[in-house]
Design an enzyme around this catalytic site. Sequence first.
Site, PDB file in Angstrom:
ATOM      1  N   ARG A   8       0.786  -1.226   0.000  1.00 10.29           N
ATOM      2  CA  ARG A   8       0.000   0.000   0.000  1.00 10.29           C
ATOM      3  C   ARG A   8       0.822   1.282   0.000  1.00 10.29           C
ATOM      4  NH1 ARG A   8      -3.876  -1.185   4.969  1.00 10.29           N
ATOM      5  NH2 ARG A   8      -1.994  -2.251   5.678  1.00 10.29           N
ATOM      6  N   ARG A  65      -5.253  -2.139  -6.752  1.00 13.15           N
ATOM      7  CA  ARG A  65      -6.192  -2.617  -5.737  1.00 13.15           C
ATOM      8  C   ARG A  65      -7.589  -2.038  -6.005  1.00 13.15           C
ATOM      9  NH1 ARG A  65      -6.599  -3.749   0.045  1.00 13.15           N
ATOM     10  NH2 ARG A  65      -8.831  -3.754   0.423  1.00 13.15           N
ATOM     11  N   TYR A 116      -4.895 -17.102  13.944  1.00 14.84           N
ATOM     12  CA  TYR A 116      -6.047 -16.521  13.237  1.00 14.84           C
ATOM     13  C   TYR A 116      -7.228 -17.493  13.211  1.00 14.84           C
ATOM     14  CZ  TYR A 116      -2.992 -12.781  11.590  1.00 14.84           C
ATOM     15  OH  TYR A 116      -2.140 -11.703  11.521  1.00 14.84           O
TER      16      TYR A 116
END
Length: 355
Positions: free
Chosen positions: A30, A39, A153
């Site tokens: 990013r 993106r 996760y």
Amino acid sequence: MRPANDTFLRALLKEKTEYTPIWLMRQAGRYLPEYRATRAEAGSFMDLAMNPHYACEVTLQPVERYPLDAAILFSDILTIPDAMGLGLSFQAGEGPKFEKAVRDEETVNSLFVPDPCGKLKYVTDAVVEIKKALNNRIPLIGFSGSPFTLACYMVEGGSSSSFQNVKKMMYQRPDLFHKILETNAQAVAAYLNAQIEAGVNAVMVFDTWGGSLAHRQYKEFSLAYMKKVVDGLIKEQDGERIPSIVFTKGSAPWVTDIASIGANAMGLDWTASLGEARKLVQDKVALQGNLDPSVLFADEKVIREQARAVIDDFGMVGNGGHVFNLGHGIDKTTPPENVQYLVDEVHNYSKKYHL
């Protein structure tokens, strides 16, 4: 056939190099305006990561902009649990979420090793496309999350700052937790081997959350399963060695243990000294790292000074191997021009240590 610039691979294998190679964790990301444009065109992170054409495009963006010594496959560490049917999604401002958290015996027993040629084929398709686009210029790195980091996760159902559910299961039902880790280790090894067979030149295991564990628990629940992954990896493909890198954020207390699991290289974050770690492991493995990513918010003079300090800390390469990297992923607000200063300084200053 090795890439035209194989400095990164030679450093991992502790072969002679003319300078210290550099690549950056999250280098395709990013902080680059071209990434943000791609993106936006893709529509979502998952649409970006699961489309081989987009994955190829963003993998190549940083290596077209900077003279980096390796590209890294653009993907996500959570592709494996998603392929297990846990239902991965990304919510703006919230990070990854799973529809199903793995917290009971029934869910644990339903876990399986995904076929890399099935639901994960988009990853190997991306590898093939990226390799073709790179045209053998520089190596391509494949990667996966570690068995423990994936489990964090999976059990939490997403991101966590405390890992309360993970640690509760680990201490109260270690049998269940070991079962998750065993499945994950088999899945990670199969996934990385599929990437190797598709053409990556090296692989890396990201153990982002292993450093959150107590000393004995790290060795039992994180390191032992990374060793299983390393043991199961393809070590040579088409006559070329395939080096492996393991990276635990916060690994300083365990450097000698990590160096003993059979990987070619060990990544270190910025809290460790490369020189001290090198003495401890006695050049048994190459070292990767370890500039604080926040240095890239400083001005050019400081960036160059701090890059030199990392190189000085490692010292004369000799029988060792050093791959320059950040101590963790590049921050999304990093000014792109500052990366150029870093790459330039590493390439030029490090030459004096490679005589």
